[in-house]
Write a protein that holds these residues in place. Structure first.
Motif, PDB file in Angstrom:
ATOM      1  N   TRP A  95      -4.399   2.317  -0.414  1.00 58.83           N
ATOM      2  CA  TRP A  95      -5.281   1.766   0.612  1.00 58.83           C
ATOM      3  C   TRP A  95      -4.579   1.908   1.956  1.00 58.83           C
ATOM      4  N   VAL A  96      -5.280   2.449   2.937  1.00 61.82           N
ATOM      5  CA  VAL A  96      -4.737   2.619   4.275  1.00 61.82           C
ATOM      6  C   VAL A  96      -5.707   2.005   5.268  1.00 61.82           C
ATOM      7  N   LYS A  97      -5.208   1.065   6.050  1.00 63.43           N
ATOM      8  CA  LYS A  97      -6.012   0.355   7.050  1.00 63.43           C
ATOM      9  C   LYS A  97      -7.316  -0.183   6.461  1.00 63.43           C
ATOM     10  N   GLY A  98      -7.195  -0.788   5.277  1.00 62.41           N
ATOM     11  CA  GLY A  98      -8.333  -1.425   4.628  1.00 62.41           C
ATOM     12  C   GLY A  98      -9.280  -0.493   3.907  1.00 62.41           C
ATOM     13  N   GLU A  99      -8.977   0.789   3.885  1.00 60.53           N
ATOM     14  CA  GLU A  99      -9.857   1.770   3.245  1.00 60.53           C
ATOM     15  C   GLU A  99      -9.166   2.386   2.029  1.00 60.53           C
ATOM     16  N   LEU A 100      -9.896   2.459   0.933  1.00 58.09           N
ATOM     17  CA  LEU A 100      -9.369   3.115  -0.259  1.00 58.09           C
ATOM     18  C   LEU A 100      -9.314   4.618  -0.012  1.00 58.09           C
ATOM     19  N   ILE A 101      -8.116   5.175  -0.114  1.00 57.18           N
ATOM     20  CA  ILE A 101      -7.937   6.614   0.053  1.00 57.18           C
ATOM     21  C   ILE A 101      -8.150   7.322  -1.277  1.00 57.18           C
ATOM     22  N   GLY A 102      -7.600   6.759  -2.354  1.00 60.06           N
ATOM     23  CA  GLY A 102      -7.805   7.338  -3.671  1.00 60.06           C
ATOM     24  C   GLY A 102      -6.602   7.164  -4.557  1.00 60.06           C
ATOM     25  N   GLY A 103      -6.598   7.952  -5.619  1.00 57.09           N
ATOM     26  CA  GLY A 103      -5.539   7.887  -6.614  1.00 57.09           C
ATOM     27  C   GLY A 103      -4.602   9.068  -6.523  1.00 57.09           C
TER      28      GLY A 103
END
Length: 128
Positions: A95-103
């Motif tokens: 998670w970066v800045k409250g956003e899920l980036i992924g796996g």
């Protein structure tokens, strides 16, 4: 009277269970909002406990920035509830800045394309 007691016990235990779920979801929200870069993984950066977490750590640490992590093996409530919070079923999760980036696959691909480092460096500007 015995049936009534059982009914009240059921209500009490159900209430505690719902309250606990709300507390766990609130904890997850606070972790994500309180850390510009956070990785939910199996193990720790120094001792990843699965290959996917190890590959993700390798890509993330190559960016050279600090980040928070949560060992989901030590936090079974987080492990159980984070997939529904982020609508992402697997771990690790970045998670970066409250956003899920992924796996792992997404992070590895972003790293190989040179997209991960700029994202992490920009987000790390918010880390004190």
């Amino acid at each position: 009277m015995n049936k009534r007691l059982k009914y009240h016990q059921y209500i009490y235990f159900t209430f505690i269970k719902v309250l606990s779920l709300m507390d766990i979801m609130e904890t997850i929200r606070e972790q994500i909002e309180g850390n510009p870069i956070i990785l939910y993984m199996k193990g720790s950066p120094n001792s990843p406990q699965c290959g996917f977490s190890a590959r993700t750590i390798e890509a993330l640490t190559s960016c050279g920035e600090r980040f928070a992590f949560v060992d989901i093996l030590s936090n079974p409530e987080i492990r159980t509830n984070l997939p529904s919070y982020g609508n992402w079923p697997t771990f690790p999760q970045l998670w970066v800045k409250g956003e899920l980036i992924g796996g792992c696959d997404i992070i590895t691909e972003m790293h190989e394309k040179g997209e991960l480092a700029p994202l992490i460096k920009e987000a790390s500007q918010n880390i004190e």
